[in-house]
Design an enzyme around this catalytic site. Structure first.
Site, mmCIF file in Angstrom:
data_model
loop_
_atom_site.group_PDB
_atom_site.id
_atom_site.type_symbol
_atom_site.label_atom_id
_atom_site.label_comp_id
_atom_site.label_asym_id
_atom_site.label_seq_id
_atom_site.Cartn_x
_atom_site.Cartn_y
_atom_site.Cartn_z
ATOM 1 N N GLU A 69 0.826 -1.206 0.000
ATOM 2 C CA GLU A 69 0.000 0.000 0.000
ATOM 3 C C GLU A 69 0.864 1.261 0.000
ATOM 4 O OE1 GLU A 69 -4.015 -1.179 2.320
ATOM 5 O OE2 GLU A 69 -2.165 -1.942 3.213
ATOM 6 N N GLU A 124 -4.050 -9.639 3.959
ATOM 7 C CA GLU A 124 -4.789 -9.306 5.186
ATOM 8 C C GLU A 124 -5.989 -10.217 5.414
ATOM 9 O OE1 GLU A 124 -2.796 -5.416 3.920
ATOM 10 O OE2 GLU A 124 -3.747 -7.129 2.934
#
Length: 281
Positions: free
Chosen positions: A119, A141
């Site tokens: 990210e 995740e």
């Protein structure tokens, strides 16, 4: 304000070389970040924003074979949920600060780039990666019962096919750098031993361009794509109008008419004055 290369940071290394700011995350063993790391990253991004000598920023790692594995999982176990939520929100705000700072950020990914690490790379304007089959790229995740909570659910589908992005997130699949490059997550892929040279060659090209025009191009794209078309065109007009009377624009026009190379760096950081337009008389 403190210059970028003079920042006293625990988890990042900063330096400036030929107007290229170099920012390296340094939190071994895997460059995992938590709120303390994020607050330092915020200082570093602000350092880039306010230091006129930094015309491009290269964001890499100080640790071999690791860019970042993302948010520190130990903190997920020990910190209160609302504190993790604040950290996630802070990360989003830093990412938006990177995207709205009129300096180009280039991610130099030479190692594992997972979760929040990816990210942070997606927050950069360009991403270069080392071609090593041992490196892994992904957003895992989902294996923790979570989502990509540091802007990943919004950034990744803005760069690659929506279905491909969603598939990565809901399966947690890990990609090699070549596979990630094939999906357009990375702009360029190079042998690890050539990666840094390729990144700096590109950065040095940008340094020689007019920083105002480079930055306004970035803002026109990043901000304009989030607007309705007419609003984006108005935004473009305002950015263009702000450049028309600039010393860089004068230097660019004069250099073209005089058949010489423009010196945007000299004009913009005050090393020389832009020449007056020559008269035909």
């Amino acid at each position: 304000m403190e210059s970028f290369d003079q920042l006293d940071l625990e988890y990042f290394q900063t330096e400036v070389e030929n107007n290229v700011g170099i920012l390296r995350i340094d939190r071994p063993p895997v460059n995992a970040h938590n709120i303390d790391v994020l607050l330092e990253l915020q200082r570093a991004v602000e350092g880039v924003r306010f230091d006129d000598n930094v015309r491009v920023c290269v964001f890499g790692s100080a640790n071999e074979s690791i860019f970042s594995t993302g948010f520190d999982i130990n903190d997920l176990q020990t910190e209160e949920a609302h504190q993790i939520g604040y950290a996630s929100q802070t990360s989003k705000e830093i990412i938006m600060k990177m995207r709205t700072t009129d300096t180009i950020f280039i991610a130099a990914v030479d190692g594992h780039c997972m979760g929040g690490g990816l990210e942070l790379a997606l927050a950069c304007d360009f991403r270069f990666v080392g071609d090593d089959d041992d490196y892994r790229v992904g957003m895992p995740e989902v294996h923790l019962g979570l989502i990509a909570g540091e802007a990943g659910t919004q950034l990744l589908p803005r760069y690659i096919d929506r279905s491909e992005a969603l598939r990565m997130m809901i399966t947690g699949e890990e990609l090699t750098p070549q596979e990630a490059h094939d999906k357009d997550i990375f702009d360029e892929i190079h042998p690890p031993e050539d990666l840094e040279d390729a990144v700096f060659e590109f950065a040095e090209q940008i340094v020689e361009k007019p920083a105002g025009a480079v930055g306004h191009n970035k803002l026109a794209v990043n901000e304009g794509l989030e607007m309705p078309l007419w609003d984006a065109l108005s935004h473009e007009r305002e950015l263009q109008n702000a450049l028309l009377g600039s010393e860089s624009a004068k230097e660019g026009v004069n250099a073209f008419l005089e058949d010489r190379e423009p010196d945007f760096v000299g004009v913009e950081i005050g090393e020389k004055e832009a020449p007056e337009p020559q008269s035909d008389d």
